[in-house]
Scaffold this active site. Structure first.
Site, PDB file in Angstrom:
ATOM      1  N   TYR A 104       0.830  -1.112  -0.177  1.00  0.00           N
ATOM      2  CA  TYR A 104      -0.300  -0.446   0.001  1.00  0.00           C
ATOM      3  C   TYR A 104       0.618   1.664  -0.077  1.00  0.00           C
ATOM      4  O   TYR A 104      -0.251   2.192  -0.481  1.00  0.00           O
ATOM      5  CB  TYR A 104      -1.403   0.210   0.959  1.00  0.00           C
ATOM      6  CG  TYR A 104      -2.119  -1.267   1.242  1.00  0.00           C
ATOM      7  CD1 TYR A 104      -2.937  -0.989   0.635  1.00  0.00           C
ATOM      8  CD2 TYR A 104      -2.072  -2.106   1.693  1.00  0.00           C
ATOM      9  CE1 TYR A 104      -4.183  -1.908   0.351  1.00  0.00           C
ATOM     10  CE2 TYR A 104      -2.680  -3.489   1.279  1.00  0.00           C
ATOM     11  CZ  TYR A 104      -3.576  -3.250   1.082  1.00  0.00           C
ATOM     12  OH  TYR A 104      -4.980  -4.428   0.935  1.00  0.00           O
ATOM     13  N   ASN A 128     -12.016  -1.186  -6.699  1.00  0.00           N
ATOM     14  CA  ASN A 128     -12.630  -1.668  -7.246  1.00  0.00           C
ATOM     15  C   ASN A 128     -13.367  -2.173  -7.855  1.00  0.00           C
ATOM     16  O   ASN A 128     -13.590  -3.570  -7.776  1.00  0.00           O
ATOM     17  CB  ASN A 128     -10.628  -2.406  -7.867  1.00  0.00           C
ATOM     18  CG  ASN A 128     -10.496  -2.723  -8.971  1.00  0.00           C
ATOM     19  OD1 ASN A 128     -10.837  -2.859  -9.569  1.00  0.00           O
ATOM     20  ND2 ASN A 128      -9.857  -3.654  -8.107  1.00  0.00           N
ATOM     21  N   CYS A 136      -5.959  -5.641  -7.998  1.00  0.00           N
ATOM     22  CA  CYS A 136      -5.647  -5.515  -6.426  1.00  0.00           C
ATOM     23  C   CYS A 136      -5.450  -6.478  -5.474  1.00  0.00           C
ATOM     24  O   CYS A 136      -4.306  -6.356  -4.632  1.00  0.00           O
ATOM     25  CB  CYS A 136      -7.087  -5.051  -5.647  1.00  0.00           C
ATOM     26  SG  CYS A 136      -8.638  -7.020  -6.212  1.00  0.00           S
ATOM     27  N   HIS A 137      -6.168  -7.859  -6.047  1.00  0.00           N
ATOM     28  CA  HIS A 137      -5.084  -9.186  -5.048  1.00  0.00           C
ATOM     29  C   HIS A 137      -3.185  -9.092  -5.024  1.00  0.00           C
ATOM     30  O   HIS A 137      -3.042  -9.876  -3.873  1.00  0.00           O
ATOM     31  CB  HIS A 137      -5.174 -10.092  -5.452  1.00  0.00           C
ATOM     32  CG  HIS A 137      -5.255 -11.010  -6.889  1.00  0.00           C
ATOM     33  ND1 HIS A 137      -5.289  -9.963  -8.485  1.00  0.00           N
ATOM     34  CD2 HIS A 137      -3.345 -11.396  -7.795  1.00  0.00           C
ATOM     35  CE1 HIS A 137      -4.730 -10.717  -9.449  1.00  0.00           C
ATOM     36  NE2 HIS A 137      -4.032 -11.133  -8.804  1.00  0.00           N
ATOM     37  N   GLU A 163      -0.377 -17.092  -9.641  1.00  0.00           N
ATOM     38  CA  GLU A 163       0.126 -16.540 -10.207  1.00  0.00           C
ATOM     39  C   GLU A 163       1.846 -16.619 -10.008  1.00  0.00           C
ATOM     40  O   GLU A 163       3.314 -16.232  -9.976  1.00  0.00           O
ATOM     41  CB  GLU A 163       0.219 -15.063  -9.982  1.00  0.00           C
ATOM     42  CG  GLU A 163      -1.032 -14.441 -10.481  1.00  0.00           C
ATOM     43  CD  GLU A 163      -1.339 -12.966 -10.380  1.00  0.00           C
ATOM     44  OE1 GLU A 163      -0.265 -12.317 -10.191  1.00  0.00           O
ATOM     45  OE2 GLU A 163      -2.342 -12.361 -10.984  1.00  0.00           O
TER      46      GLU A 163
END
Length: 172
Positions: A104, A128, A136-137, A163
């Protein structure tokens, strides 16, 4: 006119919401992607048109992502709605590469906000409308912990692992 459909995914049935756009592949621009139980997620409204065929190209791209495709989401999207601050935060989210994370505080620095703006950054991220597509993850706590995700921390962990990101089992 607002179009919608649902798409089965590893995260549960996704709610896809779009707007007709003749320039978009398949003729639909994505406006929202929500997961079941999402805090602040979209819900089907009276007057919306259920049209799975309008989302064929979008569904194909999402399935490729869930199957491990690493390329960025090249989807036509409806015009971004939100405050100037939200749009700046969301643009920073889109710059986070696949398979990586940021914090953040790093998002605050990237948009020129003071470090103390991390709560406001979190609020903008939570608003979002394009989960998964606008990643945003990929935003985690400064200490490496998984924090806040409108779709739930279990889904955040699932997306990061998809990912290839090593993530802790504990949450904050």
């Amino acid at each position: 006119m607002t179009l919608y459909t649902t798409l089965d995914s590893p995260l549960g049935d996704l709610l896809l919401v779009g707007e007709p756009d003749p320039a978009a592949p398949g003729g639909t621009a994505l406006a929202s992607l929500s997961v079941p139980g999402q805090k602040g997620g979209a819900a089907v409204q009276d007057g919306w048109t259920h049209d799975p065929d309008a989302f064929t190209a979008i569904a194909r791209r999402l399935r490729a992502y869930f199957d491990g495709a690493r390329d960025p989401f090249a989807l036509d999207r409806a015009p971004v709605r939100g405050t100037d601050f939200q749009r700046r935060v969301w643009a920073a989210l889109e710059a986070i590469p696949y398979g990586t994370t940021t914090t953040y505080g790093a998002i605050a620095a990237a948009i020129g906000a003071p470090r103390g703006a991390v709560r406001a950054i979190g609020t903008a991220i939570g608003a979002n409308p394009l989960l998964v597509v606008r990643p945003c993850h990929r935003v985690i706590g400064a200490d490496g912990s998984l924090t806040g995700y409108a779709g739930g921390l279990a889904r955040k962990r699932q997306l990061l692992r998809l990912e290839g990101v090593a993530v802790p089992d504990g949450d904050r």
